[in-house]
Design a protein around this motif. Structure first.
Motif, PDB file in Angstrom:
ATOM      1  N   LEU A 123      -9.355   8.875 -19.900  1.00  0.00           N
ATOM      2  CA  LEU A 123      -9.433   7.631 -20.671  1.00  0.00           C
ATOM      3  C   LEU A 123     -10.681   6.850 -20.290  1.00  0.00           C
ATOM      4  O   LEU A 123     -11.416   6.365 -21.159  1.00  0.00           O
ATOM      5  CB  LEU A 123      -8.192   6.772 -20.429  1.00  0.00           C
ATOM      6  CG  LEU A 123      -8.268   5.340 -20.998  1.00  0.00           C
ATOM      7  CD1 LEU A 123      -8.419   5.365 -22.515  1.00  0.00           C
ATOM      8  CD2 LEU A 123      -7.047   4.529 -20.591  1.00  0.00           C
ATOM      9  N   VAL A 124     -10.938   6.722 -19.006  1.00  0.00           N
ATOM     10  CA  VAL A 124     -12.116   5.983 -18.543  1.00  0.00           C
ATOM     11  C   VAL A 124     -13.399   6.635 -19.041  1.00  0.00           C
ATOM     12  O   VAL A 124     -14.321   5.959 -19.515  1.00  0.00           O
ATOM     13  CB  VAL A 124     -12.127   5.887 -17.004  1.00  0.00           C
ATOM     14  CG1 VAL A 124     -13.452   5.310 -16.502  1.00  0.00           C
ATOM     15  CG2 VAL A 124     -10.963   5.030 -16.517  1.00  0.00           C
ATOM     16  N   ALA A 125     -13.458   7.954 -18.962  1.00  0.00           N
ATOM     17  CA  ALA A 125     -14.639   8.677 -19.447  1.00  0.00           C
ATOM     18  C   ALA A 125     -14.830   8.443 -20.947  1.00  0.00           C
ATOM     19  O   ALA A 125     -15.964   8.282 -21.425  1.00  0.00           O
ATOM     20  CB  ALA A 125     -14.494  10.170 -19.165  1.00  0.00           C
ATOM     21  N   TYR A 126     -13.736   8.371 -21.680  1.00  0.00           N
ATOM     22  CA  TYR A 126     -13.796   8.127 -23.124  1.00  0.00           C
ATOM     23  C   TYR A 126     -14.304   6.715 -23.413  1.00  0.00           C
ATOM     24  O   TYR A 126     -15.166   6.513 -24.287  1.00  0.00           O
ATOM     25  CB  TYR A 126     -12.398   8.323 -23.725  1.00  0.00           C
ATOM     26  CG  TYR A 126     -12.287   7.999 -25.191  1.00  0.00           C
ATOM     27  CD1 TYR A 126     -12.892   8.802 -26.155  1.00  0.00           C
ATOM     28  CD2 TYR A 126     -11.551   6.892 -25.617  1.00  0.00           C
ATOM     29  CE1 TYR A 126     -12.786   8.507 -27.507  1.00  0.00           C
ATOM     30  CE2 TYR A 126     -11.440   6.588 -26.958  1.00  0.00           C
ATOM     31  CZ  TYR A 126     -12.047   7.403 -27.903  1.00  0.00           C
ATOM     32  OH  TYR A 126     -11.941   7.094 -29.244  1.00  0.00           O
ATOM     33  N   LEU A 127     -13.805   5.733 -22.686  1.00  0.00           N
ATOM     34  CA  LEU A 127     -14.237   4.348 -22.886  1.00  0.00           C
ATOM     35  C   LEU A 127     -15.728   4.188 -22.606  1.00  0.00           C
ATOM     36  O   LEU A 127     -16.429   3.447 -23.300  1.00  0.00           O
ATOM     37  CB  LEU A 127     -13.433   3.415 -21.976  1.00  0.00           C
ATOM     38  CG  LEU A 127     -11.942   3.274 -22.292  1.00  0.00           C
ATOM     39  CD1 LEU A 127     -11.248   2.435 -21.225  1.00  0.00           C
ATOM     40  CD2 LEU A 127     -11.732   2.669 -23.677  1.00  0.00           C
ATOM     41  N   ILE A 128     -16.208   4.874 -21.602  1.00  0.00           N
ATOM     42  CA  ILE A 128     -17.632   4.810 -21.268  1.00  0.00           C
ATOM     43  C   ILE A 128     -18.463   5.478 -22.354  1.00  0.00           C
ATOM     44  O   ILE A 128     -19.527   4.983 -22.733  1.00  0.00           O
ATOM     45  CB  ILE A 128     -17.887   5.476 -19.904  1.00  0.00           C
ATOM     46  CG1 ILE A 128     -17.211   4.667 -18.793  1.00  0.00           C
ATOM     47  CG2 ILE A 128     -19.387   5.609 -19.636  1.00  0.00           C
ATOM     48  CD1 ILE A 128     -17.218   5.342 -17.453  1.00  0.00           C
ATOM     49  N   ARG A 129     -17.948   6.581 -22.879  1.00  0.00           N
ATOM     50  CA  ARG A 129     -18.708   7.344 -23.876  1.00  0.00           C
ATOM     51  C   ARG A 129     -18.822   6.605 -25.208  1.00  0.00           C
ATOM     52  O   ARG A 129     -19.890   6.573 -25.811  1.00  0.00           O
ATOM     53  CB  ARG A 129     -18.055   8.708 -24.092  1.00  0.00           C
ATOM     54  CG  ARG A 129     -18.857   9.610 -25.026  1.00  0.00           C
ATOM     55  CD  ARG A 129     -18.309  11.021 -25.069  1.00  0.00           C
ATOM     56  NE  ARG A 129     -17.039  11.117 -25.777  1.00  0.00           N
ATOM     57  CZ  ARG A 129     -15.857  11.286 -25.215  1.00  0.00           C
ATOM     58  NH1 ARG A 129     -15.776  11.390 -23.889  1.00  0.00           N
ATOM     59  NH2 ARG A 129     -14.756  11.363 -25.920  1.00  0.00           N
ATOM     60  N   ILE A 130     -17.744   5.989 -25.685  1.00  0.00           N
ATOM     61  CA  ILE A 130     -17.778   5.361 -27.015  1.00  0.00           C
ATOM     62  C   ILE A 130     -18.463   3.996 -26.987  1.00  0.00           C
ATOM     63  O   ILE A 130     -18.900   3.501 -28.033  1.00  0.00           O
ATOM     64  CB  ILE A 130     -16.361   5.225 -27.609  1.00  0.00           C
ATOM     65  CG1 ILE A 130     -15.489   4.286 -26.769  1.00  0.00           C
ATOM     66  CG2 ILE A 130     -15.710   6.592 -27.753  1.00  0.00           C
ATOM     67  CD1 ILE A 130     -14.118   4.018 -27.376  1.00  0.00           C
ATOM     68  N   GLU A 131     -18.521   3.342 -25.822  1.00  0.00           N
ATOM     69  CA  GLU A 131     -19.189   2.038 -25.690  1.00  0.00           C
ATOM     70  C   GLU A 131     -18.698   1.041 -26.748  1.00  0.00           C
ATOM     71  O   GLU A 131     -19.487   0.367 -27.400  1.00  0.00           O
ATOM     72  CB  GLU A 131     -20.705   2.198 -25.780  1.00  0.00           C
ATOM     73  CG  GLU A 131     -21.301   3.026 -24.651  1.00  0.00           C
ATOM     74  CD  GLU A 131     -22.805   3.109 -24.719  1.00  0.00           C
ATOM     75  OE1 GLU A 131     -23.372   2.906 -25.815  1.00  0.00           O
ATOM     76  OE2 GLU A 131     -23.441   3.358 -23.681  1.00  0.00           O
TER      77      GLU A 131
END
Length: 224
Positions: free
Chosen positions: A95-103
Motif C-alpha cells: 500500500l505504501v509503495a502504491y501511495l508513493i507511486r501514484i502521488e
C-alpha cells in the motif's frame, strides 16, 4: 449546509477509522462511488427554457460540464481507493509503495488515518522503513492551507514519533550503525528535523492544528 454535511462525513470517517480500519477504506471507497451517480443536465435543456429564464441556458450548460468533470475525478479516486483497500488487506508495504507511486494527495489523505491507527496498535504492520518512505509526501501536505489536511498529517507524524521515540532519543552515534533498522532510524530523525520547516508557522495556528504542532515541536527540539 454543505459545511455541516462535510463535518458529519468527517466524523463518520474518523469513527470508522478508529473502530475498523478495513471498513474505513471500504466506506470512503463507497462514498466516492455514490458521488459518481451525479447525472449531467442535457445541453439542450437550456434552449427549451421559455421566457426570461432562457438567457441562463449557458450557465446550466457550463454547470453540466463541471459536474461531468467532477464525476470523472471521483471515478478515478474510487478506483484508486479500491486498489488501496486490496493492497492494505494483502500487505501494508505494498500500500505504501502504491501511495508513493501514484502521488495522489487526496488518496494519501484518505489512507493516512488508517495508517496512523495501525501505528498505535501494539503490533503494527507498518514498518519503520514505510514511514521513512512516506515522510517526503506528508511534508508537502504541511504546506497546505486546509486545516483538516494539516490535522490528518500532524496526527500521523505524532504517531510516528511516539512509536519510535525510545530509539530516536538514544545516542545519535548508535543510529548510524550498519544495521538496517539503525540506518532507518537515523534517516527518520534527519527527515523529521527537516520536515519541521513549516513548524513555526503551524505552531501559530489557533486551535487543534497549533496544539498538535507545539506537541510535535517539543519532541523534535530534544533531537537537535
Amino acid at each position: 449546509m454543505a459545511s455541516g454535511s462535510h463535518d458529519r462525513q468527517s466524523r463518520e470517517f474518523q469513527q470508522l477509522n478508529q473502530d475498523k480500519p478495513h471498513e474505513y477504506l471500504h466506506h470512503i471507497s463507497n462514498h466516492s462511488a455514490a458521488d459518481q451517480n451525479m447525472k449531467e443536465i442535457p445541453s439542450e435543456a437550456g434552449s427549451k427554457m421559455a421566457g426570461p429564464g432562457n438567457k441562463y441556458g449557458d450557465y446550466f450548460t457550463e454547470l453540466s460540464k463541471d459536474h461531468g468533470a467532477m464525476t470523472h475525478v471521483l471515478f478515478g479516486r474510487n478506483l484508486r481507493l479500491n486498489v488501496a483497500l486490496t493492497l492494505w488487506r494483502r500487505n501494508a508495504s505494498e500500500l505504501v509503495a502504491y501511495l508513493i507511486r501514484i502521488e495522489d494527495t487526496g488518496v494519501l489523505l484518505d489512507c493516512l488515518p488508517v495508517i496512523t491507527k495501525n501505528l498505535q496498535d501494539e503490533v503494527p504492520c507498518i514498518s519503520l522503513g514505510c514511514c521513512v518512505d512516506l515522510l517526503p509526501q506528508v511534508k508537502t501536505i504541511l504546506a497546505t492551507k486546509y486545516e483538516e489536511h494539516l490535522i490528518v498529517s500532524l496526527h500521523w507524524i505524532q504517531s510516528v514519533i511516539k512509536k519510535w521515540w525510545p530509539e530516536l532519543s538514544t545516542n545519535s552515534n548508535r543510529l548510524q550503525d550498519s544495521c538496517s533498522e539503525d540506518r532507518n532510524l537515523h534517516v527518520l530523525k534527519q527527515q523529521l528535523l527537516e520536515l519541521w520547516e513549516e513548524g513555526p508557522r503551524l505552531c501559530l495556528v489557533p486551535g487543534t492544528t497549533g496544539e498538535m504542532a507545539k506537541a510535535i515541536e517539543s519532541y523534535l527540539l530534544q533531537l537537535r
